[in-house]
Each structure stands twice: as structure tokens, then as C-alpha cells.
Design a protein around this motif. Sequence first.
Motif, PDB file in Angstrom:
ATOM      1  N   ALA A  44       8.318  -4.123  -8.699  1.00 15.70           N
ATOM      2  CA  ALA A  44       6.992  -3.990  -9.302  1.00 15.70           C
ATOM      3  C   ALA A  44       5.978  -4.986  -8.752  1.00 15.70           C
ATOM      4  CB  ALA A  44       7.090  -4.125 -10.825  1.00 15.70           C
ATOM      5  N   ALA A  45       6.436  -6.077  -8.169  1.00 15.38           N
ATOM      6  CA  ALA A  45       5.515  -7.078  -7.627  1.00 15.38           C
ATOM      7  C   ALA A  45       4.880  -6.622  -6.308  1.00 15.38           C
ATOM      8  CB  ALA A  45       6.255  -8.402  -7.409  1.00 15.38           C
ATOM      9  N   SER A  46       5.422  -5.584  -5.696  1.00 18.12           N
ATOM     10  CA  SER A  46       4.955  -5.145  -4.380  1.00 18.12           C
ATOM     11  C   SER A  46       4.103  -3.884  -4.499  1.00 18.12           C
ATOM     12  CB  SER A  46       6.146  -4.885  -3.462  1.00 18.12           C
ATOM     13  OG  SER A  46       5.691  -4.428  -2.199  1.00 18.12           O
ATOM     14  N   HIS A  47       2.870  -4.038  -4.955  1.00 15.42           N
ATOM     15  CA  HIS A  47       1.950  -2.910  -5.096  1.00 15.42           C
ATOM     16  C   HIS A  47       0.539  -3.331  -4.723  1.00 15.42           C
ATOM     17  CE1 HIS A  47       4.302   0.314  -6.901  1.00 15.42           C
ATOM     18  NE2 HIS A  47       4.978  -0.619  -7.546  1.00 15.42           N
ATOM     19  N   SER A  48      -0.250  -2.355  -4.280  1.00 14.07           N
ATOM     20  CA  SER A  48      -1.664  -2.588  -4.001  1.00 14.07           C
ATOM     21  C   SER A  48      -2.442  -1.293  -4.232  1.00 14.07           C
ATOM     22  CB  SER A  48      -1.880  -3.073  -2.567  1.00 14.07           C
ATOM     23  OG  SER A  48      -3.277  -3.122  -2.291  1.00 14.07           O
ATOM     24  N   LEU A  49      -3.104  -1.205  -5.368  1.00 11.38           N
ATOM     25  CA  LEU A  49      -3.949  -0.048  -5.655  1.00 11.38           C
ATOM     26  C   LEU A  49      -5.044   0.079  -4.601  1.00 11.38           C
ATOM     27  CD1 LEU A  49      -4.981   2.283  -7.441  1.00 11.38           C
ATOM     28  CD2 LEU A  49      -6.229   0.568  -8.784  1.00 11.38           C
ATOM     29  N   GLU A  50      -5.711  -1.029  -4.301  1.00 14.39           N
ATOM     30  CA  GLU A  50      -6.802  -1.005  -3.325  1.00 14.39           C
ATOM     31  C   GLU A  50      -6.295  -0.591  -1.942  1.00 14.39           C
ATOM     32  OE1 GLU A  50      -6.034  -3.695  -5.247  1.00 14.39           O
ATOM     33  OE2 GLU A  50      -7.597  -3.426  -6.759  1.00 14.39           O
ATOM     34  N   GLY A  51      -5.129  -1.082  -1.559  1.00 10.65           N
ATOM     35  CA  GLY A  51      -4.553  -0.712  -0.264  1.00 10.65           C
ATOM     36  C   GLY A  51      -4.215   0.760  -0.200  1.00 10.65           C
ATOM     37  N   ALA A  52      -3.632   1.288  -1.279  1.00 14.77           N
ATOM     38  CA  ALA A  52      -3.291   2.712  -1.335  1.00 14.77           C
ATOM     39  C   ALA A  52      -4.550   3.567  -1.263  1.00 14.77           C
ATOM     40  CB  ALA A  52      -2.503   3.011  -2.605  1.00 14.77           C
ATOM     41  N   GLN A  53      -5.591   3.125  -1.934  1.00 16.11           N
ATOM     42  CA  GLN A  53      -6.839   3.883  -1.916  1.00 16.11           C
ATOM     43  C   GLN A  53      -7.481   3.852  -0.527  1.00 16.11           C
ATOM     44  OE1 GLN A  53      -8.606   1.975  -5.380  1.00 16.11           O
ATOM     45  NE2 GLN A  53      -8.221   3.819  -6.612  1.00 16.11           N
ATOM     46  N   ALA A  54      -7.377   2.750   0.169  1.00 14.34           N
ATOM     47  CA  ALA A  54      -7.904   2.667   1.537  1.00 14.34           C
ATOM     48  C   ALA A  54      -7.154   3.632   2.459  1.00 14.34           C
ATOM     49  CB  ALA A  54      -7.809   1.235   2.060  1.00 14.34           C
ATOM     50  N   VAL A  55      -5.836   3.713   2.309  1.00 15.15           N
ATOM     51  CA  VAL A  55      -5.033   4.635   3.108  1.00 15.15           C
ATOM     52  C   VAL A  55      -5.410   6.076   2.780  1.00 15.15           C
ATOM     53  CG1 VAL A  55      -2.680   5.484   3.514  1.00 15.15           C
ATOM     54  CG2 VAL A  55      -3.112   3.020   3.386  1.00 15.15           C
ATOM     55  N   ALA A  56      -5.550   6.393   1.496  1.00  6.98           N
ATOM     56  CA  ALA A  56      -5.927   7.746   1.074  1.00  6.98           C
ATOM     57  C   ALA A  56      -7.290   8.124   1.650  1.00  6.98           C
ATOM     58  CB  ALA A  56      -5.941   7.845  -0.448  1.00  6.98           C
ATOM     59  N   ARG A  57      -8.235   7.209   1.597  1.00  5.34           N
ATOM     60  CA  ARG A  57      -9.584   7.451   2.120  1.00  5.34           C
ATOM     61  C   ARG A  57      -9.531   7.750   3.617  1.00  5.34           C
ATOM     62  NH1 ARG A  57     -11.320   3.115   0.293  1.00  5.34           N
ATOM     63  NH2 ARG A  57     -11.784   3.900  -1.778  1.00  5.34           N
ATOM     64  N   LYS A  58      -8.768   6.944   4.354  1.00  4.24           N
ATOM     65  CA  LYS A  58      -8.640   7.128   5.806  1.00  4.24           C
ATOM     66  C   LYS A  58      -8.000   8.481   6.130  1.00  4.24           C
ATOM     67  CE  LYS A  58      -6.571   4.982   9.876  1.00  4.24           C
ATOM     68  NZ  LYS A  58      -5.677   3.934  10.361  1.00  4.24           N
ATOM     69  N   SER A  65       0.834  -1.206   0.000  1.00  5.14           N
ATOM     70  CA  SER A  65       0.000   0.000   0.000  1.00  5.14           C
ATOM     71  C   SER A  65       0.867   1.255   0.000  1.00  5.14           C
ATOM     72  CB  SER A  65      -0.923   0.015   1.220  1.00  5.14           C
ATOM     73  OG  SER A  65      -1.761  -1.114   1.222  1.00  5.14           O
ATOM     74  N   LEU A  66       1.875   1.266   0.870  1.00  5.38           N
ATOM     75  CA  LEU A  66       2.790   2.404   0.953  1.00  5.38           C
ATOM     76  C   LEU A  66       3.492   2.615  -0.388  1.00  5.38           C
ATOM     77  CD1 LEU A  66       5.022   3.689   3.618  1.00  5.38           C
ATOM     78  CD2 LEU A  66       6.223   2.677   1.699  1.00  5.38           C
ATOM     79  N   HIS A  67       3.959   1.549  -0.991  1.00  7.84           N
ATOM     80  CA  HIS A  67       4.689   1.627  -2.258  1.00  7.84           C
ATOM     81  C   HIS A  67       3.807   2.214  -3.358  1.00  7.84           C
ATOM     82  CE1 HIS A  67       7.362  -0.749  -5.341  1.00  7.84           C
ATOM     83  NE2 HIS A  67       7.552   0.551  -5.417  1.00  7.84           N
ATOM     84  N   SER A  68       2.578   1.736  -3.459  1.00  6.84           N
ATOM     85  CA  SER A  68       1.662   2.246  -4.481  1.00  6.84           C
ATOM     86  C   SER A  68       1.276   3.688  -4.201  1.00  6.84           C
ATOM     87  CB  SER A  68       0.410   1.379  -4.552  1.00  6.84           C
ATOM     88  OG  SER A  68       0.751   0.091  -5.013  1.00  6.84           O
ATOM     89  N   LEU A  69       1.060   4.009  -2.932  1.00  9.60           N
ATOM     90  CA  LEU A  69       0.734   5.386  -2.568  1.00  9.60           C
ATOM     91  C   LEU A  69       1.892   6.315  -2.894  1.00  9.60           C
ATOM     92  CD1 LEU A  69      -1.578   7.013  -1.390  1.00  9.60           C
ATOM     93  CD2 LEU A  69      -0.616   6.603   0.882  1.00  9.60           C
ATOM     94  N   GLU A  70       3.108   5.845  -2.669  1.00 11.45           N
ATOM     95  CA  GLU A  70       4.285   6.643  -3.035  1.00 11.45           C
ATOM     96  C   GLU A  70       4.286   6.932  -4.528  1.00 11.45           C
ATOM     97  OE1 GLU A  70       9.097   6.208  -3.669  1.00 11.45           O
ATOM     98  OE2 GLU A  70       7.880   4.457  -3.176  1.00 11.45           O
ATOM     99  N   HIS A  71       4.102   5.917  -5.354  1.00  8.18           N
ATOM    100  CA  HIS A  71       4.090   6.118  -6.809  1.00  8.18           C
ATOM    101  C   HIS A  71       3.028   7.136  -7.199  1.00  8.18           C
ATOM    102  CE1 HIS A  71       6.399   2.696  -8.933  1.00  8.18           C
ATOM    103  NE2 HIS A  71       6.803   2.686  -7.672  1.00  8.18           N
ATOM    104  N   MET A  72       1.824   6.959  -6.674  1.00 10.78           N
ATOM    105  CA  MET A  72       0.711   7.827  -7.064  1.00 10.78           C
ATOM    106  C   MET A  72       0.889   9.247  -6.544  1.00 10.78           C
ATOM    107  SD  MET A  72      -2.617   5.369  -7.111  1.00 10.78           S
ATOM    108  CE  MET A  72      -2.367   4.506  -5.595  1.00 10.78           C
TER     109      MET A  72
END
Length: 156
Positions: free
Chosen positions: A127-141, A55-62
Motif C-alpha cells: 500500500a505504500a507504493s502508490h501515486s494517484l498523480e503518476g497514474a493520472q499522468a500516464v493515463a493522460r499520455k 504509477s503502474l501500481h495505482s494505474l493497475e488498481h484503478m
Amino acid sequence: MVKKMNVESFNLDHTKVSAPYVRLVGITTGEKGDQIYKYDLRFCQPNKEHLEMPSLHSLEHMMAEFIRNHLNNVIDLGPMGCQTGFYLAKLNHSEIDDIIVALEKTLQDVLEATEVPACNEIQCGWAASHSLEGAQAVARKMLEKKDEWKEVFQQQ
């Protein structure tokens, strides 16, 4: 008494802060007068919770990609090693309110994203360590607590 350290965050009493928050960490002035403003974008309460790596990794990218659509002169946005937030480095002055508005817009962009930018082996080192859904949950919170972002320290 705790020894004063060279790293600003090592001098911060992590037991006294109340995440989430946005905090100006410091200003560094270069030889030509340009200034780098460093901000602490704290998502999780230190030593109580942390962001899971995908989640952190994907949130960082975004966030690194999207925040540049809302702020000029961004030098870097990167994760904290403790996995509780991010550091934002920006050239020359921005009011904290400008940072907060840009962060809110960036997190809204995260919620609207359908994929993680640069989530492939050519553009990412894990690249194998990503979670769009996890990043979105963190952003929402984080967005749910936007009214608290200016309150860095616990109320006594």
C-alpha cells in the motif's frame, strides 16, 4: 533464428512494435466452448521507456476496478513484468473496437478519480507504493495517443 517459445509475447519482436497500442494476443478455448481473449494494452515503447512502479501500481488498481464498469466478463487486468503495459483477459468475444472504447472510458475514469481504490494495508500487499498523480499522468499520455492504438507495428 530465435527459438519459438511457449509464451506469445516472447515470440513478439519488441523492436518492431510502436507503442502505445492495443493488440489481441490470443484466444484460448475451454472444454465447454468458452473462450478467453487476451489483450496487450501497451503504454510504453519496449526497451525505451517503462512505467515507474508507484504509477503502474495505482494505474493497475484503478484500471482493474474501473474497466469492469465498461466491459462484461473481465477475468483479469494485470501489469506486465517489464512495466510497459498491461494484459487484459476477457471471457468470450469482444471486438477490438469495444476494448478500445472501454479502455478510453477507463482512462477517463482514472483522470476523474480522487483516490486510488483499495490503497490501504488491508486490501493491498504494498500500500505504500502508490501515486494517484503518476497514474493520472500516464493515463493522460495514453489518451493523447488514442488515434495510434490500432497501429501495433512501426511503419516501414
